[in-house]
Scaffold this motif. Sequence first.
Motif, PDB file in Angstrom:
ATOM      1  N   PRO A  64       0.916  -1.195   0.172  1.00  0.00           N
ATOM      2  CA  PRO A  64      -0.030  -0.072   0.160  1.00  0.00           C
ATOM      3  C   PRO A  64       0.817   1.459   0.008  1.00  0.00           C
ATOM      4  CG  PRO A  64      -0.840  -1.369   1.605  1.00  0.00           C
ATOM      5  CD  PRO A  64       0.458  -2.119   1.254  1.00  0.00           C
ATOM      6  N   VAL A  65       0.302   2.486  -0.385  1.00  0.00           N
ATOM      7  CA  VAL A  65       1.000   3.444  -0.586  1.00  0.00           C
ATOM      8  C   VAL A  65       1.396   3.987   0.817  1.00  0.00           C
ATOM      9  CG1 VAL A  65       1.042   5.762  -1.593  1.00  0.00           C
ATOM     10  CG2 VAL A  65      -0.059   4.190  -2.781  1.00  0.00           C
ATOM     11  N   LEU A  66       0.405   3.991   1.805  1.00  0.00           N
ATOM     12  CA  LEU A  66       0.561   4.365   3.089  1.00  0.00           C
ATOM     13  C   LEU A  66       1.581   3.797   3.800  1.00  0.00           C
ATOM     14  CD1 LEU A  66      -0.615   6.307   5.290  1.00  0.00           C
ATOM     15  CD2 LEU A  66      -2.106   4.404   5.861  1.00  0.00           C
ATOM     16  N   VAL A  67       1.907   2.439   3.528  1.00  0.00           N
ATOM     17  CA  VAL A  67       3.286   1.814   4.091  1.00  0.00           C
ATOM     18  C   VAL A  67       4.332   2.200   3.374  1.00  0.00           C
ATOM     19  CG1 VAL A  67       4.100  -0.516   4.043  1.00  0.00           C
ATOM     20  CG2 VAL A  67       1.797  -0.577   4.513  1.00  0.00           C
ATOM     21  N   GLN A  68       4.366   2.458   2.168  1.00  0.00           N
ATOM     22  CA  GLN A  68       5.373   2.914   1.636  1.00  0.00           C
ATOM     23  C   GLN A  68       5.934   4.293   2.343  1.00  0.00           C
ATOM     24  OE1 GLN A  68       4.666   2.852  -2.707  1.00  0.00           O
ATOM     25  NE2 GLN A  68       3.995   0.879  -2.581  1.00  0.00           N
ATOM     26  N   ALA A 102       7.608  12.187   0.825  1.00  0.00           N
ATOM     27  CA  ALA A 102       6.271  11.892   0.525  1.00  0.00           C
ATOM     28  C   ALA A 102       6.705  11.895  -1.203  1.00  0.00           C
ATOM     29  CB  ALA A 102       5.217  12.902   0.846  1.00  0.00           C
ATOM     30  N   ALA A 103       7.337  12.875  -1.530  1.00  0.00           N
ATOM     31  CA  ALA A 103       7.636  12.867  -3.125  1.00  0.00           C
ATOM     32  C   ALA A 103       8.376  11.690  -3.469  1.00  0.00           C
ATOM     33  CB  ALA A 103       8.340  14.077  -3.375  1.00  0.00           C
ATOM     34  N   LEU A 104       9.343  11.348  -2.718  1.00  0.00           N
ATOM     35  CA  LEU A 104       9.862  10.187  -3.239  1.00  0.00           C
ATOM     36  C   LEU A 104       9.178   8.772  -3.330  1.00  0.00           C
ATOM     37  CD1 LEU A 104      12.573   8.719  -3.906  1.00  0.00           C
ATOM     38  CD2 LEU A 104      13.039   8.528  -1.416  1.00  0.00           C
ATOM     39  N   ALA A 105       8.475   8.535  -2.322  1.00  0.00           N
ATOM     40  CA  ALA A 105       7.528   7.553  -2.324  1.00  0.00           C
ATOM     41  C   ALA A 105       6.484   7.400  -3.352  1.00  0.00           C
ATOM     42  CB  ALA A 105       6.774   7.338  -0.749  1.00  0.00           C
ATOM     43  N   LEU A 106       5.857   8.573  -3.362  1.00  0.00           N
ATOM     44  CA  LEU A 106       4.741   8.617  -4.513  1.00  0.00           C
ATOM     45  C   LEU A 106       5.488   8.420  -6.003  1.00  0.00           C
ATOM     46  CD1 LEU A 106       2.349  11.221  -2.986  1.00  0.00           C
ATOM     47  CD2 LEU A 106       1.904   9.031  -3.084  1.00  0.00           C
ATOM     48  N   ASN A 164      -2.800   8.886 -13.322  1.00  0.00           N
ATOM     49  CA  ASN A 164      -2.547  10.204 -12.781  1.00  0.00           C
ATOM     50  C   ASN A 164      -3.656  10.910 -11.840  1.00  0.00           C
ATOM     51  OD1 ASN A 164       0.073  11.472 -13.604  1.00  0.00           O
ATOM     52  ND2 ASN A 164      -0.495  10.230 -15.384  1.00  0.00           N
ATOM     53  N   VAL A 165      -4.834  10.312 -12.157  1.00  0.00           N
ATOM     54  CA  VAL A 165      -5.944  10.542 -11.241  1.00  0.00           C
ATOM     55  C   VAL A 165      -5.846   9.951  -9.877  1.00  0.00           C
ATOM     56  CG1 VAL A 165      -8.515  10.161 -10.617  1.00  0.00           C
ATOM     57  CG2 VAL A 165      -7.781  11.286 -13.043  1.00  0.00           C
ATOM     58  N   LEU A 166      -5.344   8.656  -9.907  1.00  0.00           N
ATOM     59  CA  LEU A 166      -5.028   7.887  -8.770  1.00  0.00           C
ATOM     60  C   LEU A 166      -3.836   8.526  -7.913  1.00  0.00           C
ATOM     61  CD1 LEU A 166      -5.460   4.154 -10.047  1.00  0.00           C
ATOM     62  CD2 LEU A 166      -6.842   5.616  -8.623  1.00  0.00           C
ATOM     63  N   LEU A 167      -2.901   9.140  -8.742  1.00  0.00           N
ATOM     64  CA  LEU A 167      -1.791   9.909  -8.012  1.00  0.00           C
ATOM     65  C   LEU A 167      -2.337  10.937  -7.331  1.00  0.00           C
ATOM     66  CD1 LEU A 167       1.040  10.751  -7.530  1.00  0.00           C
ATOM     67  CD2 LEU A 167       1.163  11.650  -9.714  1.00  0.00           C
ATOM     68  N   LEU A 168      -3.113  11.664  -7.793  1.00  0.00           N
ATOM     69  CA  LEU A 168      -3.983  12.987  -6.999  1.00  0.00           C
ATOM     70  C   LEU A 168      -4.341  12.441  -5.639  1.00  0.00           C
ATOM     71  CD1 LEU A 168      -5.153  15.611  -6.787  1.00  0.00           C
ATOM     72  CD2 LEU A 168      -7.119  14.825  -8.247  1.00  0.00           C
ATOM     73  N   LYS A 169      -5.381  11.363  -5.743  1.00  0.00           N
ATOM     74  CA  LYS A 169      -5.834  10.659  -4.569  1.00  0.00           C
ATOM     75  C   LYS A 169      -4.932  10.205  -3.675  1.00  0.00           C
ATOM     76  CE  LYS A 169      -9.951   9.398  -7.090  1.00  0.00           C
ATOM     77  NZ  LYS A 169     -10.853   8.079  -7.634  1.00  0.00           N
ATOM     78  N   ALA A 170      -3.665   9.822  -3.889  1.00  0.00           N
ATOM     79  CA  ALA A 170      -2.638   9.247  -3.099  1.00  0.00           C
ATOM     80  C   ALA A 170      -2.192  10.336  -2.404  1.00  0.00           C
ATOM     81  CB  ALA A 170      -1.739   8.445  -3.871  1.00  0.00           C
TER      82      ALA A 170
END
Length: 231
Positions: A64-68, A102-106, A164-170
Motif C-alpha cells: 500500500p502507498v501508506l506503508v511506503q 512523500a515525493a520520493l514514495a509517490l 494520474n488521477v489515482l496519484l492525485l488521490k494518493a
Amino acid sequence: MDSGFIALLAEKLVEGLKTTLLLMAICGVFGNLLAVPIAFARISPRSSLRKPAYIFILVLRGTPVLVQLYLFYYGLGEILSRTPSLRHSMLWPYLRSAFGYAALALTLNTAAYCAEIWRGALEGLPKGQVEAAKSLGLKPWQFRLLVILPQAFRNALPALSGQNVLLLKATSLASTITIFEVMGAANLVRSQTFRVYESLFGAALVYVALTVAITFMFSLVERWVNKPYRH
C-alpha cells in the motif's frame, strides 16, 4: 454555514492546494519519466535488466502507498537522521523534510504503475511495424525514441490519465506524515472548529475539481495525438 467558517475553510484549502499541486507535479513528471526506462527494462531479453524491473514493479505495486510513505519517512528518515555527516551537511534541511519523503514514495509508486502501462503499450504494438522500423537502419535509441515511444504513448494515454488521477488521490495520504496539503487542511479546520462534514465536503470538492481538470487535460492531449489518425 456561517461566513467565518467558510472563509477559514477556503483559506486553508487554498494553502493546502498549493502543496497538493506541487507534490503532484513533481511525482507526476518524474514518476512518468522514470516509468519509461523501467518498462523497456521489463520487456528486455536480458534477465539482468528484466528481473530487477519486475521486482521493482512487484514490490511497489504489492504494498500500500501508506506503508511506503511510512517506510520512507519513519524508516529511511530515521536512518539518515542517525548519520552525523548528513545531519551537519547542506542537504539536511531537505532530508529532514517530510515533503521530500512523500515525493520520493509517490514518485516511485507512480513509476511502478505507469511502467506496467507502458509495458502493455509497448508489447501491444504491431510486430510488422516494429520490424519495418528496424529496417530503416536507425540506432537503437533513435528507433525507440522516434518510432516506438510515439506509438506506445498514443496507446497508453487513456490508462495514464486514470493513473494520474489515482496519484492525485494518493497525495491525500501525505497528511499522515505532517504535510499540509488539501486533506491536511481539511483535518486542521475540522480539529479547530469540530465541523467534520463541512470540512471533508470542502476537500472532496477540491479533489473533484482537480480530477476534472486532469481528465480534461489528458483528453486534449489524446485528441491532439490521435488527430493525424482520424479520417
